[in-house]
Design an enzyme around this catalytic site. Structure first.
Site, PDB file in Angstrom:
ATOM      1  N   ALA A 104     -17.049 -43.225  25.008  1.00  0.00           N
ATOM      2  CA  ALA A 104     -18.658 -43.305  24.150  1.00  0.00           C
ATOM      3  C   ALA A 104     -19.102 -41.734  24.335  1.00  0.00           C
ATOM      4  O   ALA A 104     -18.844 -40.798  24.928  1.00  0.00           O
ATOM      5  CB  ALA A 104     -19.021 -44.009  25.475  1.00  0.00           C
ATOM      6  N   GLY A 158     -13.240 -45.148  26.634  1.00  0.00           N
ATOM      7  CA  GLY A 158     -13.421 -46.195  25.607  1.00  0.00           C
ATOM      8  C   GLY A 158     -12.134 -45.970  24.496  1.00  0.00           C
ATOM      9  O   GLY A 158     -11.831 -46.911  24.013  1.00  0.00           O
ATOM     10  N   GLU A 193      -9.514 -47.791  25.751  1.00  0.00           N
ATOM     11  CA  GLU A 193      -9.911 -49.090  25.488  1.00  0.00           C
ATOM     12  C   GLU A 193      -9.319 -49.735  24.108  1.00  0.00           C
ATOM     13  O   GLU A 193      -9.257 -50.760  23.817  1.00  0.00           O
ATOM     14  CB  GLU A 193     -11.055 -49.657  26.224  1.00  0.00           C
ATOM     15  CG  GLU A 193     -11.197 -49.489  27.834  1.00  0.00           C
ATOM     16  CD  GLU A 193     -12.682 -49.594  28.250  1.00  0.00           C
ATOM     17  OE1 GLU A 193     -12.675 -50.137  29.305  1.00  0.00           O
ATOM     18  OE2 GLU A 193     -13.499 -48.969  27.911  1.00  0.00           O
ATOM     19  N   GLU A 246     -13.777 -42.920  33.787  1.00  0.00           N
ATOM     20  CA  GLU A 246     -15.088 -43.515  33.888  1.00  0.00           C
ATOM     21  C   GLU A 246     -15.601 -43.444  35.255  1.00  0.00           C
ATOM     22  O   GLU A 246     -16.930 -42.885  35.520  1.00  0.00           O
ATOM     23  CB  GLU A 246     -15.160 -44.930  33.474  1.00  0.00           C
ATOM     24  CG  GLU A 246     -15.185 -45.261  31.975  1.00  0.00           C
ATOM     25  CD  GLU A 246     -13.864 -45.192  31.397  1.00  0.00           C
ATOM     26  OE1 GLU A 246     -13.813 -45.715  30.192  1.00  0.00           O
ATOM     27  OE2 GLU A 246     -12.792 -44.820  32.125  1.00  0.00           O
TER      28      GLU A 246
END
Length: 255
Positions: A63, A106, A109, A129
């Site tokens: 992000a 992310g 992910e 994270e």
């Protein structure tokens, strides 16, 4: 400059994150562009497989923390499609991740949201994270322990450390390891191995595997039988045996 480059090559769509100056960090604008690209891919009956790649030194760094700090997080994650309008997207067609450089947070992910992974020796994977008091909630802590041993998933999620492509391959996260700069080419080669097959059968097999993971073995047999019965009603179901008898390559219609 387009935030996402969309290219169609035969039956394969190549969708490339194109925000290299920001390490392809997911901004609301990039998420919107990525979602639109996959909408276009899913709606095109002539495209059977997609490749997700990243332009620049990083596949995707996760992000955009600057956008979040500025209060511009809306759109980064949607309820229906998840991070980048991709991580939790419901889709029918297979997607291959072509990872030439690091895929973090992310970005990892996004990779976990793909069906197959091709990665170069310069790729690393990680869920950092926890180093920012965040939780990898867009697939990291959910999908990773379903792909690799639980204790290894715990190691990645709790330490925030990365693993290299060789360990990722040994754990089963990566299908193909290649030389630097070759991830996209190898992903295209893998895609070509898929698109020679009947597209509806490919989608049904993908669906059977994913749905079967959520059921008992007996229920999984039922899922596969139901999907197989649906394929038996298609024109391609007749074309496969006919082409075999006539000793020619099948001509799939996707219907």
């Amino acid at each position: 400059m387009s935030l996402v480059i969309y290219e169609a090559e035969g039956k394969v769509a190549v969708i490339t994150l194109n925000r290299p100056e920001a390490r392809n960090a997911m901004s609301p604008e990039l998420a919107s562009a990525l979602g639109e690209a996959f909408d276009q891919f899913e709606a095109d009956d002539g495209l059977w497989v997609a490749i997700l790649a990243g332009n620049g030194r990083i596949f995707c760094a996760g992000a955009d923390l600057k956008a979040i700090s500025e209060g511009r997080a809306a759109g980064l994650i949607t309820k229906e499609e998840g991070f980048g309008r991709f991580a939790r997207r419901q889709r029918a067609k297979p997607v291959i991740a072509a990872v030439d450089r690091p895929a973090l947070a992310g970005g990892f992910e996004l990779v976990l949201g793909c069906d197959l992974v091709v990665a170069s020796t310069e790729a690393v994977f990680g869920l950092p994270e926890v180093k920012r008091s965040l939780v990898a909630s867009e697939g990291g802590v959910t999908r990773l322990p379903r792909r690799i041993p639980t204790n290894i998933a715990m190691e990645l999620a709790l330490t925030g450390d990365t693993i290299d492509v060789h360990r990722a391959h040994a754990l089963g996260l990566v299908n193909v390891v290649c030389e630097p700069g070759q991830a996209l080419a190898e992903a295209k080669a893998l895609a070509e191995r898929i698109v020679v097959n009947a597209p509806l059968a490919v989608r049904a097999a993908r669906r059977a595997i994913l749905d079967g993971l959520e059921t008992t073995e007996a229920e999984g047999f039922g899922v596969a039988a139901r999907l197989g019965a649906e394929i038996a009603k298609t024109e391609d179901f007749k074309e496969g045996p006919r082409a075999f008898v006539e000793k020619r390559p099948p001509v799939w219609q996707g219907r």
